[in-house]
Design an enzyme around this catalytic site. Structure first.
Site, short mmCIF file in Angstrom:
data_model
loop_
_atom_site.label_atom_id
_atom_site.label_comp_id
_atom_site.label_asym_id
_atom_site.label_seq_id
_atom_site.Cartn_x
_atom_site.Cartn_y
_atom_site.Cartn_z
N GLN B 223 1.22 -1.19 0.13
CA GLN B 223 -0.42 -0.14 -0.16
C GLN B 223 0.88 1.24 0.31
OE1 GLN B 223 -3.65 -0.06 0.09
NE2 GLN B 223 -2.71 -2.14 -0.90
N ARG B 243 -3.95 2.86 5.14
CA ARG B 243 -3.40 4.38 4.40
C ARG B 243 -3.89 4.28 2.43
NH1 ARG B 243 0.95 4.39 6.16
NH2 ARG B 243 1.88 5.45 4.44
N ALA B 264 -11.71 1.52 5.20
CA ALA B 264 -10.35 1.55 4.42
C ALA B 264 -10.09 2.36 3.46
CB ALA B 264 -11.51 -0.18 3.93
N HIS B 265 -9.34 1.41 2.62
CA HIS B 265 -8.57 2.15 1.89
C HIS B 265 -8.64 2.95 0.49
CE1 HIS B 265 -6.63 -1.50 -0.53
NE2 HIS B 265 -8.57 -1.52 -0.70
N ASN B 266 -8.40 4.09 0.41
CA ASN B 266 -8.92 5.20 -1.17
C ASN B 266 -9.94 5.58 -0.44
OD1 ASN B 266 -6.46 3.67 -1.95
ND2 ASN B 266 -8.16 2.12 -2.56
#
Lengths: 361, 361, 361
Positions: B223, B243, B264-266
């Site tokens: 990530q 991240r 969660a990511h993004n």
């Protein structure tokens, strides 16, 4: 599972029973077959226990596992014992009206004798405020922090990396595993067991709309209450219990919380209520005594649940419950395609009812 | 709740109001009955506040608690005040068009004055990389770790055991409670409040099927993005913000997250959006401004939610929402036997609809 | 996202591919347009990657983003490449039959080269028991605690504040991020990645009714089992895996757990099964190989799930599943008023079915 005690540390069956008897359970060996008396090195299930371990039968459905059992001894009720055909077993029998409770107590005994206890005293890397009052026999592990005005009662043990915030109080004989956090003004009774990563006393989630700064902005409502936890409470790993807004958040004596539970501000939980993992309880909800809340159940805020209410896992409780009993609300799962087909109708239910009524007329 | 301040530390009502007024709220004493002016030692609800405490009426439903109120003073709107019968109360009245907001600000005042502030400076047990840039007036508690290339802004305070990973940035006047973790390359704005056990910047959950090693095996997708957090954000205990995979995960100014939330990511969250505890937001979902997400709601990945969307607690949002409004999807709970009876029909709904159609024909 | 490597650290495209090729993936540059060969400073999506970054096309839906792509190079399948009109792009093309897997491996490469690795050796503030066996090349960060009898394998790295309890075993090349907790007797295989705040080996939630002390009281069942974790397992931030009651809780090789997951005692999870965030698995449930469990799904206790079962997010699995496939059970959300109208009928479904039957007769 490895054997728990080396042979030279292991008690004889009689020594083990004497130890368990001290707490008031009726239990006695019914049947001595072998000499010399075996030493009991650990505990196992009926199928896994070996010839130096003790086992138990509490669930009647498992009775057909008895003939194959290799344990040194098996705890069972007199009723089960009477139904055993003679010569159908090679283990010793220990009679007890409550085999499951006796298993619990023996497991506690083995746990105490197996794990090296933390040595008393304060580790040199712990940071203890001069104003903290630490009773005799307390052990405080490496890298703990104990802030101003804290009181810790006799015999309590703190694992590595615990933080006890200013003016908090821990009773006697508490066990804090590694990395437990208490904020300031949190009061915990005697014999608490707090697991790693749990956080007691973080701020409740309270905000007032604050249009003075920006449209949609929030002003924090500082949380001035504390947390009060009774005696004999256990709190699981990474569970959070928030401090109250004005009053305290309260967990009564004997409450048991599993891991990853969230107790919001101002919640009150009655004596001996137990909650499985991942439960969330929203703010100001009051839960009665001896309730059980299944895993991942969710309780809305400002509700009241009576004593002896049992909530099934995965259920969302959105209104108060005045009557003891079991309550459930779980969408039944199915193969995906089948679920899709039926779920499409869920959003037509009111219309379906209307059409049915029309037909009935 | 204990009284918050000793009498000799407590302000007079006028001093307290002057302090609150400084932030721009209109409020004034409507009515002075007693002499000398009382000192205000704390804040309480209408029913719990004692004669040295101040209370407030914001919820009109509680107006019938006013006659029994023992507080030294009560904050209320001019409308409520005009409706009070003369001689029906013994407290002083403070008029304010937004009593709830004023309560929030007074609670902040008491919180600031009650808890001993961390002293400035870096505790001797903290481990600070030589390349970290620590502004003036920063306090860093025992056993903190600040890694290479970190920047910490003026007036920020880190409780015991915090870890700030390499190249992360904390703005000014942030408050990190005990045991907060920032991974590397996490950027946090000014005035953040981060609660114990929260983790910012852990790896998003990304894997590519890797049949080269074994059937079913997964290759980790490192990530490479970071986390960006705006100003005035609060993040609850044990909440996690991952991240991004390639870009950053973003929380805009004024976002408020309760405990045990998973971002969660993004994911991108708009200004002033607030989420209650136990919410999960899956990867790459974009949430608008001024949304509220109820406790234990779950949002699938790759969705877009408009501004001003309000999701009820316990609701699973599985598709994008383009229109502001309130959205709900909770299975109604019932006594277990009744639930069982009805749930059995849920998996026949498509069939039921077919039968109804047949009848209609 | 910032550029990951400075130009002087960045590899040429050929150097990067050589590095990725070492692990056995077939990939080759299809097309060299520019001279001199560019240096690749990072990775980006098709729309965000700049002229010193590499991108990839794995999702066919994104093919229409190719003409606008500014990357130095794009990884794609030969099939996609053949369909590209000549002169429609300025980037170099790297052909690979599995672009997504190649992206994963390149991301790992950049991650390894970007973040300063922890230096080997044990930080002076770590507290290591004299009986712990620490292999060569292990790095242990500040404020870690390693208790009696622990074994840590070659090349493993512990971030700040980790606690490894007595007699636990960590394999080789593990990465523990900051503040990971292992209780005693937890065994972890090689190449594990454990994220901040995760807790392995806390007590399972087991109590026996104990009417001897008080009505409703519970006696703790000490948890005598351990936790066994295979090779190549990743465990997310604030996830908890409890120790077994008598046997071990087991995660097989290649299991991937996201954040805030709860694995209860005695659970067994098969090879390469992956779970998204916020999942809860109750005690003694056995999950097969290569399963995927969607976010916030909940599995009841004592179930068995076959290999290759896929559970949708938010689904409660309350009975065993013998057949591979996808399973779902989510209440469809709607605008609140519409939900209210339909949900009212859910508790009348059995009655509705009766009425329909009556009409049919």
């Amino acid at each position: 599972m490895p054997v728990l005690l080396a042979p030279e540390q292991a008690p004889t069956l009689q020594e083990l029973l004497d130890s368990a008897n001290t707490i008031g359970l009726d239990c006695k060996p019914a049947h001595i077959k072998h000499e010399p008396e075996p030493r009991i090195q650990g505990l196992g299930s009926l199928l896994s226990a070996g010839p130096s371990e003790i086992s138990f039968l509490s669930n009647p459905k498992l009775q057909d596992q008895l003939p194959a059992c290799q344990a040194a001894a098996v705890i069972m009720t007199p009723q089960v014992f009477e139904s055993l055909p003679a010569d159908s077993y090679s283990y010793r029998v220990v009679l007890c009206s409550q085999p499951y409770l006796m298993y619990a107590l023996l497991a506690q005994w083995f746990d105490r004798h197996r794990i090296a206890q933390l040595e008393g005293g304060v580790h040199s890397t712990a940071v203890i405020a001069p104003t903290a009052r630490i009773a005799e026999g307390v052990s405080i592990g490496p890298h703990c922090v104990v802030e101003d005005g804290v009181t810790i009662g006799r015999g309590s043990r703190l694992g590595p990396g615990c933080v006890v915030g200013a003016n908090s109080v821990l009773g006697a004989d508490c066990l804090l595993h590694a990395r437990v956090t208490l904020y300031h003004h949190v009061r915990v009774g005697d014999r608490a067991i707090l697991h790693s990563g749990c956080v007691l006393g973080a701020d409740g989630f309270g905000f007032a709309p604050d249009p003075h700064s920006q449209p949609g902005a929030w002003a924090k409502i500082a949380q001035l209450g504390g947390v009060q936890i009774g005696n004999d409470v256990e709190i699981g790993a990474n569970t959070t219990v928030d401090r109250g807004a004005l009053e305290d958040t309260v967990l009564a004596d004997g409450v048991k919380l599993d891991n990853q539970i969230m107790i919001a501000h101002n919640v009150r939980i009655g004596e001996h209520t137990a909650m499985a993992a991942c439960v969330g309880v929203a703010g100001s909800t009051v839960i009665g005594r001896r309730c059980t809340i299944g895993g991942a159940a969710m309780l809305s805020g400002h509700l009241t649940l009576a004593d002896d209410v049992h909530v099934s896992g995965g259920t969302a409780i959105t209104s108060s419950i005045a009557k003891p009993g079991r309550y459930t609300g779980v969408y039944p799962y199915a193969e995906h395609v089948q679920w899709q087909r039926n779920a499409a109708v869920v959003s037509q239910l009111a219309q379906l009812r209307r059409r049915l009524r029309a037909l009935e007329k």
